[in-house]
Design a protein around this motif. Structure first.
Motif, PDB file in Angstrom:
ATOM      1  N   VAL A   8       0.829  -1.199   0.000  1.00 19.87           N
ATOM      2  CA  VAL A   8       0.000   0.000   0.000  1.00 19.87           C
ATOM      3  C   VAL A   8       0.865   1.251   0.000  1.00 19.87           C
ATOM      4  O   VAL A   8       1.838   1.347   0.757  1.00 19.87           O
ATOM      5  CB  VAL A   8      -0.933   0.020   1.227  1.00 19.87           C
ATOM      6  N   VAL A  10       0.614   5.144   0.964  1.00 20.59           N
ATOM      7  CA  VAL A  10      -0.197   6.100   1.720  1.00 20.59           C
ATOM      8  C   VAL A  10       0.331   7.493   1.432  1.00 20.59           C
ATOM      9  O   VAL A  10       1.509   7.786   1.676  1.00 20.59           O
ATOM     10  CB  VAL A  10      -0.143   5.811   3.232  1.00 20.59           C
ATOM     11  N   PRO A  36      -3.370  10.057   7.588  1.00 17.25           N
ATOM     12  CA  PRO A  36      -2.598   9.153   6.718  1.00 17.25           C
ATOM     13  C   PRO A  36      -1.432   8.493   7.439  1.00 17.25           C
ATOM     14  O   PRO A  36      -1.172   7.293   7.241  1.00 17.25           O
ATOM     15  CB  PRO A  36      -2.119  10.090   5.598  1.00 17.25           C
ATOM     16  N   VAL A  39      -2.716   5.711   9.529  1.00 20.38           N
ATOM     17  CA  VAL A  39      -3.076   4.560   8.707  1.00 20.38           C
ATOM     18  C   VAL A  39      -1.817   3.798   8.295  1.00 20.38           C
ATOM     19  O   VAL A  39      -1.777   2.560   8.343  1.00 20.38           O
ATOM     20  CB  VAL A  39      -3.880   4.996   7.468  1.00 20.38           C
ATOM     21  N   TYR A 126      -3.777   4.805  -0.824  1.00 17.71           N
ATOM     22  CA  TYR A 126      -4.685   5.479   0.103  1.00 17.71           C
ATOM     23  C   TYR A 126      -4.430   6.977   0.055  1.00 17.71           C
ATOM     24  O   TYR A 126      -3.274   7.417   0.144  1.00 17.71           O
ATOM     25  CB  TYR A 126      -4.457   4.960   1.521  1.00 17.71           C
ATOM     26  N   VAL A 155      -8.104   4.036  -2.661  1.00 11.73           N
ATOM     27  CA  VAL A 155      -8.841   4.015  -1.398  1.00 11.73           C
ATOM     28  C   VAL A 155      -8.896   5.435  -0.849  1.00 11.73           C
ATOM     29  O   VAL A 155      -7.855   6.088  -0.699  1.00 11.73           O
ATOM     30  CB  VAL A 155      -8.150   3.095  -0.376  1.00 11.73           C
ATOM     31  N   ASP A 157     -10.408   8.031   2.226  1.00 16.21           N
ATOM     32  CA  ASP A 157     -11.071   8.323   3.496  1.00 16.21           C
ATOM     33  C   ASP A 157     -11.200   9.830   3.573  1.00 16.21           C
ATOM     34  O   ASP A 157     -10.220  10.529   3.831  1.00 16.21           O
ATOM     35  CB  ASP A 157     -10.242   7.798   4.674  1.00 16.21           C
ATOM     36  N   ALA A 182     -12.913   7.102  -6.335  1.00 15.64           N
ATOM     37  CA  ALA A 182     -12.361   5.962  -5.596  1.00 15.64           C
ATOM     38  C   ALA A 182     -12.961   4.620  -5.998  1.00 15.64           C
ATOM     39  O   ALA A 182     -14.078   4.535  -6.514  1.00 15.64           O
ATOM     40  CB  ALA A 182     -12.577   6.177  -4.103  1.00 15.64           C
ATOM     41  N   LYS A 186     -13.995   4.700   2.607  1.00 13.73           N
ATOM     42  CA  LYS A 186     -14.284   4.481   4.026  1.00 13.73           C
ATOM     43  C   LYS A 186     -14.600   5.835   4.626  1.00 13.73           C
ATOM     44  O   LYS A 186     -13.813   6.784   4.509  1.00 13.73           O
ATOM     45  CB  LYS A 186     -13.096   3.825   4.737  1.00 13.73           C
ATOM     46  N   ASP A 251      -8.819   5.746  11.942  1.00 13.24           N
ATOM     47  CA  ASP A 251      -7.636   5.396  11.162  1.00 13.24           C
ATOM     48  C   ASP A 251      -7.252   3.933  11.395  1.00 13.24           C
ATOM     49  O   ASP A 251      -6.843   3.235  10.463  1.00 13.24           O
ATOM     50  CB  ASP A 251      -6.469   6.308  11.539  1.00 13.24           C
ATOM     51  N   MET A 254      -9.584   1.843   9.417  1.00 16.27           N
ATOM     52  CA  MET A 254      -9.173   1.862   8.012  1.00 16.27           C
ATOM     53  C   MET A 254      -8.008   0.911   7.771  1.00 16.27           C
ATOM     54  O   MET A 254      -7.996   0.134   6.799  1.00 16.27           O
ATOM     55  CB  MET A 254      -8.765   3.291   7.626  1.00 16.27           C
ATOM     56  N   LEU A 258      -8.132  -2.384   5.313  1.00 18.38           N
ATOM     57  CA  LEU A 258      -7.190  -2.531   4.201  1.00 18.38           C
ATOM     58  C   LEU A 258      -6.321  -3.777   4.357  1.00 18.38           C
ATOM     59  O   LEU A 258      -6.027  -4.467   3.378  1.00 18.38           O
ATOM     60  CB  LEU A 258      -6.300  -1.291   4.108  1.00 18.38           C
TER      61      LEU A 258
END
Length: 304
Positions: A8, A10, A36, A39, A126, A155, A157, A182, A186, A251, A254, A258
């Motif tokens: 991922v 971010v 972020p 996350v 993300y 993704v 948020d 997206a 979320k 967070d 999330m 994920l």
């Protein structure tokens, strides 16, 4: 898509939260934060390969943030550097949740470059938080999100924040655009109501899901719901715990969702009801591990 070594990406802010000490409201505790960054740390703590593409300043706050991310195992190769100071958010906990007052201007935190060239290297990208709406980061987030929507799993948020330092109408418009772009959204029910105030959050979630998205709506003590492109919505209750702190709970949820998608879900947004429930239950357990403590570091469920 299948899980790959790059995991991922971010993109967003890592800043400092100043949080009142319980029983001593005039004393503020320094706590690295930013949705972020939270996350990214959560994903790493849960065993997911993750890179953080933010921007770090040249002060002691930035060094504390870098230690936190590095200690968790987050890849900082794509993190920009600056000698400017770090942004600060002063937390204001209340009965209806935690509000924030932001000190954002002329900081390193939002001087992050776009990562369009790197977006396709990751299984999921993300975006969200303040960086999606605060200059000069917002255009970089939008460009990266557009590339991720073409080449990866995007993704979002929206994590709507309200403060005098944030231009309300423009920021809501930018967040609505990201949600429409997206593959996975979320959001809390409050976020959705702020973004589409004339529509019930359930109806908004159904509409977004009908466009081919996986939508996860959190409802605080009311639990969480998942809306898939096909099939009925799925709901799970909140995990019953003694709540000590709500900062970072969303967070952590999330990060849990994920992680489940990447390890058990094959990054599939067309989940069956049973699999959607499993994702929500895992994420709720991860969020519960945060609300029972004073920090924001989640742990994996014991039965996972």
């Amino acid at each position: 898509m299948s899980g790959g070594p790059d995991g991922v990406l971010v993109l967003g802010e890592a800043l400092i939260d100043l949080v009142p000490v319980p029983g001593e409201p005039e004393i503020l505790r320094v706590q690295p934060g930013g949705a972020p960054a939270n996350v990214a740390v959560g994903l790493a703590r849960l065993g997911m390969p993750v890179a953080f593409a933010g921007a770090l300043g040249g002060d002691g706050f930035a060094r504390a943030i870098e230690r936190r991310l590095g200690d968790a195992g987050v890849d900082l190769t794509l993190c920009a550097r600056s000698e400017l100071p770090t942004a600060v958010a002063v937390a204001d906990p209340g009965e209806k949740g935690t509000g924030y007052h932001f000190h954002l201007q002329d900081t390193a935190t939002f001087r992050l470059p776009e990562r369009t060239a790197e977006a396709g290297r990751y299984d999921a990208v993300y975006v969200g938080g303040l960086a999606a709406v605060v200059e000069p980061a917002a255009p970089a987030v939008a460009l990266t999100a557009q590339a991720a929507a073409r080449h990866s799993l995007l993704v979002v948020d929206p994590n709507v924040r309200q403060d005098r330092t944030i231009e309300g109408g423009r920021s809501l418009g930018l967040l609505r655009e990201l949600c429409e772009l997206a593959h996975v959204v979320k959001a809390s029910d409050e976020d959705l109501l702020r973004l589409w105030p004339d529509t019930d959050p359930d109806e908004t979630s159904r509409r977004l899901a009908a466009g081919g998205r996986l939508v996860v709506m959190t409802r605080g003590a009311g639990g969480a719901m998942a809306y898939t492109p096909a099939g009925p919505p799925v709901s799970v209750p909140a995990v019953p715990v003694q709540v000590v702190n709500t900062i970072g709970a969303g967070d952590a949820f999330m990060a849990g969702a994920l992680t489940w998608l990447g390890t058990s879900g094959g990054w599939d947004r067309g989940l069956s009801p049973d699999r959607a429930a499993s994702m929500l239950e895992f994420a709720a357990q991860v969020a519960a591990s945060v609300v029972t403590q004073t920090g924001t570091e989640p742990t994996a469920p014991a039965h996972a």
